[in-house]
Scaffold this active site. Structure first.
Site, mmCIF file in Angstrom:
data_model
loop_
_atom_site.group_PDB
_atom_site.id
_atom_site.type_symbol
_atom_site.label_atom_id
_atom_site.label_comp_id
_atom_site.label_asym_id
_atom_site.label_seq_id
_atom_site.Cartn_x
_atom_site.Cartn_y
_atom_site.Cartn_z
ATOM 1 N N GLY A 38 44.031 42.681 43.510
ATOM 2 C CA GLY A 38 45.377 43.196 43.739
ATOM 3 C C GLY A 38 46.385 42.586 42.791
ATOM 4 C CB SER A 83 40.610 43.578 40.173
ATOM 5 O OG SER A 83 41.710 43.807 39.340
ATOM 6 C CB ALA A 84 43.464 39.667 41.056
ATOM 7 C CG ASP A 96 36.956 48.008 35.043
ATOM 8 O OD1 ASP A 96 37.323 48.361 36.171
ATOM 9 O OD2 ASP A 96 36.030 47.201 34.849
ATOM 10 C CG HIS A 127 40.376 48.526 38.013
ATOM 11 N ND1 HIS A 127 39.585 47.575 37.403
ATOM 12 C CD2 HIS A 127 41.298 47.833 38.737
ATOM 13 C CE1 HIS A 127 40.006 46.361 37.741
ATOM 14 N NE2 HIS A 127 41.039 46.495 38.549
#
Length: 570
Positions: free
Chosen positions: A121, A208-209, A336, A451
């Site tokens: 996020g 992701s994060a 992505d 993504h």
């Protein structure tokens, strides 16, 4: 009738085991049991505290404990953050909780592998129980735990201003969200045996994060002996959006927004520390309108980890010696960068608009501004070399998505895999490319895996909500769950309790195989040297170009660059 009654009694007496009340270091907790099939169930514990309510910009502290039995049957608040539309905030400061999913057969499970998930996020929003669409949360661990016969844990951590604001020195070191993750993983190691887990076989994974977070946890000196394996999905600590290089400039910008600007930095920080957390959180939101036509989305990701001299003691590329003991799996989705490229170059998703040479050069200028104009020409020549004299519009548009995918995700991941393999001491390394066709309606035909599209398959949504998926999606979901949970169990995605379609060879110092993951995995799904021409360009040609110096204010958003990542490659 007698036969029916006897059958019912037998079924009842042979039903799956249940944990009931579990003793943790803070007190007793009781979850709920969910039937998953004949003789199989799942104990689910939601909202188990792993730390006390955190102080503002302080490391997490141990939870004081509780008396009686804590009913762990509902998710707790997410950490304070902006909403998806960024018009207001949601969540609470009292947010350091985790959720546990324990599969059971006829006997109570013991010594199971454990997988701890860190959500994504952009370090700005998200939660351990995020995005409930058509049923349970996207990160609901029931299918993954049941089908892989492993324990799944999902962890909350602070995000945005409250999780990552920093001065770059001891006054406000930053990385509070990373410390929260560390506290959650540490709690799991200390307590998971009581739930039937093996504290010596913990895998952390994220997207992701969350993938960047898992990568930073692996590189931190504080993680030695804490877990055993790591999986990074679509992000690594070397990603150019994963590190804030000029945190004080960003802190001054936040201070201006909340009325705390002072020429004396200590006075400014004193003001920030008594400011309303809601206002501070809103001050950290992303203003996408500022970027349209003027730069790249990457520049908007500001509240991210920093080199604090403590949890992250040095440039990430210099820390892979700390990862030598961890088995590591990392990969990306084939598109992505598409959603970010669609903001930077909107024409790529518009049927009647052509993407021009100027659009492509403009994107490259935004991504490579630290190297100046020389980089634009060299990168353009590499990415346009296959176009021919009159390229199809779709080819040019896909090239834009490829550029952003390579720069933000694929190339940094390949460098991280190489650095891990170079430093590994008995640990294994695995590389993948997820390229299942997108399920998002309205995108052009050339769009493959967007993504975050991998998550629905890993968390078993095609099984949990079968009416909105096809058999091919269940095939893919089964493959991913098998590979991921085998890796968590043994350190080898091909070896474990779950059958896989083909063996997945390890990535080594001298050989770089990768598995292409979709619903048709065969022997031909194993390839070598993923996009090596483009990896070589960014790691060698681009990195050798001189950097352009800029003023401090311009560098507020500057992040780790691909140009410095290859210092420790052979």
């Amino acid at each position: 009738m007698l036969l029916v009654l006897l059958f019912g009694v037998c079924l009842n007496s042979a039903s799956a085991a249940k944990l009931g009340v579990v003793q943790t270091e803070g007190g007793q907790v009781e979850g709920r049991s969910h039937r998953m099939g004949l003789f199989r169930s799942l104990d689910v514990f939601k909202g188990v505290p792993f730390a006390d309510v955190p102080g503002k910009w302080e490391k997490p502290k141990p939870h004081p404990g509780w008396s009686g039995i804590l009913k762990a049957d509902k998710y707790r608040d997410r950490c304070l953050q902006v909403t998806l539309l960024q018009t207001k905030t949601q969540g609470s400061n009292d947010c350091l909780y985790l959720n546990i999913f324990v599969p059971q057969g006829r006997k109570l499970s013991t010594n199971l592998p454990v997988m701890v998930y860190l959500f994504g996020g952009a370090f700005l929003l998200g939660a351990s129980n995020d995005v409930a669409i058509l049923g349970d949360s996207l990160y609901d661990g029931k299918e993954l735990a049941d089908r892989g016969d492993i324990i799944v844990v999902t962890v909350n951590y602070r995000v945005g201003t409250m999780g990552f604001l920093s001065t770059g020195d001891a006054r406000l070191p930053g990385n509070y969200g990373l410390w929260d993750q560390h506290a959650g993983i540490s709690w799991v190691r200390r307590n998971i045996a009581a739930f039937g887990g093996n504290p010596d076989n913990i895998t952390i994974f994220g997207q992701s994060a969350g993938a960047v977070s898992a990568s930073f946890q692996m590189l931190s000196p504080y993680s030695k002996g804490l877990f055993r394996r790591v999986i990074s999905q679509c992000g690594v600590a070397l990603s150019p959006w994963a590190l804030q290089k000029n945190p004080m400039s960003l802190t001054k910008k936040i201070a201006r927004k909340v009325g705390c600007w002072r020429s004396d930095e200590d006075e400014m920080l004193a003001c920030l520390k008594v400011s309303d957390p809601v206002g501070l959180t809103m001050a950290g939101k992303i203003d996408v309108l500022l970027i349209l036509g003027k730069g790249v989305v990457m520049d908007l990701l500001e509240l991210v980890p920093v080199i604090d001299g403590d949890f992250i003691p040095d440039e990430p590329s210099r820390l892979f010696h700390n990862a030598a003991q961890f088995d590591y799996m990392a990969g990306v989705n084939s598109m992505d960068g598409h959603m970010f490229a669609g903001v930077d170059v909107p024409s790529i998703n518009k049927k009647n608009d052509n993407t021009t040479v100027e659009d492509v050069r403009g994107l490259l200028a935004g991504l490579t501004k630290e190297k100046g104009t020389a980089a634009v020409g060299s990168a353009y020549s590499v990415y346009s070399s296959h176009w021919g004299s009159a390229p199809e519009p779709a080819v040019v548009k896909k090239t834009v998505a490829d550029i952003e995918t390579d720069f933000l995700f694929l190339v940094p991941t390949q460098i991280a895999l190489q650095l891990h393999a170079n430093n590994a001491r008995g640990a294994r390394t695995y590389s993948y490319l997820f390229n299942m066709k997108t399920r998002i309606p309205g995108f052009p035909r050339w769009v493959e895996a967007e993504h975050a599209e991998d998550l629905q398959y890993l968390f078993g949504k095609p099984f949990a909500t079968p009416l909105v998926y096809f058999p091919r999606h269940r095939d893919l979901s089964g493959y991913m769950i098998a590979y991921w949970t085998n890796f968590a169990r043994t350190g080898d995605p091909s070896t474990g309790e779950s059958r896989v379609p083909v063996p997945w060879p390890a990535f080594t110092k001298h050989h770089q195989p990768y598995l292409t993951i979709n619903h048709k995995i065969t022997k031909s799904s194993i390839s070598y040297d993923l996009r090596s021409e483009y990896v070589s360009y960014w790691t060698k040609t681009y990195s050798s170009l001189p950097s352009v110096r800029r003023g401090e204010e311009e560098e507020v958003c500057s992040s780790s660059s691909l140009g410095v990542l290859t210092e420790y490659l052979p």
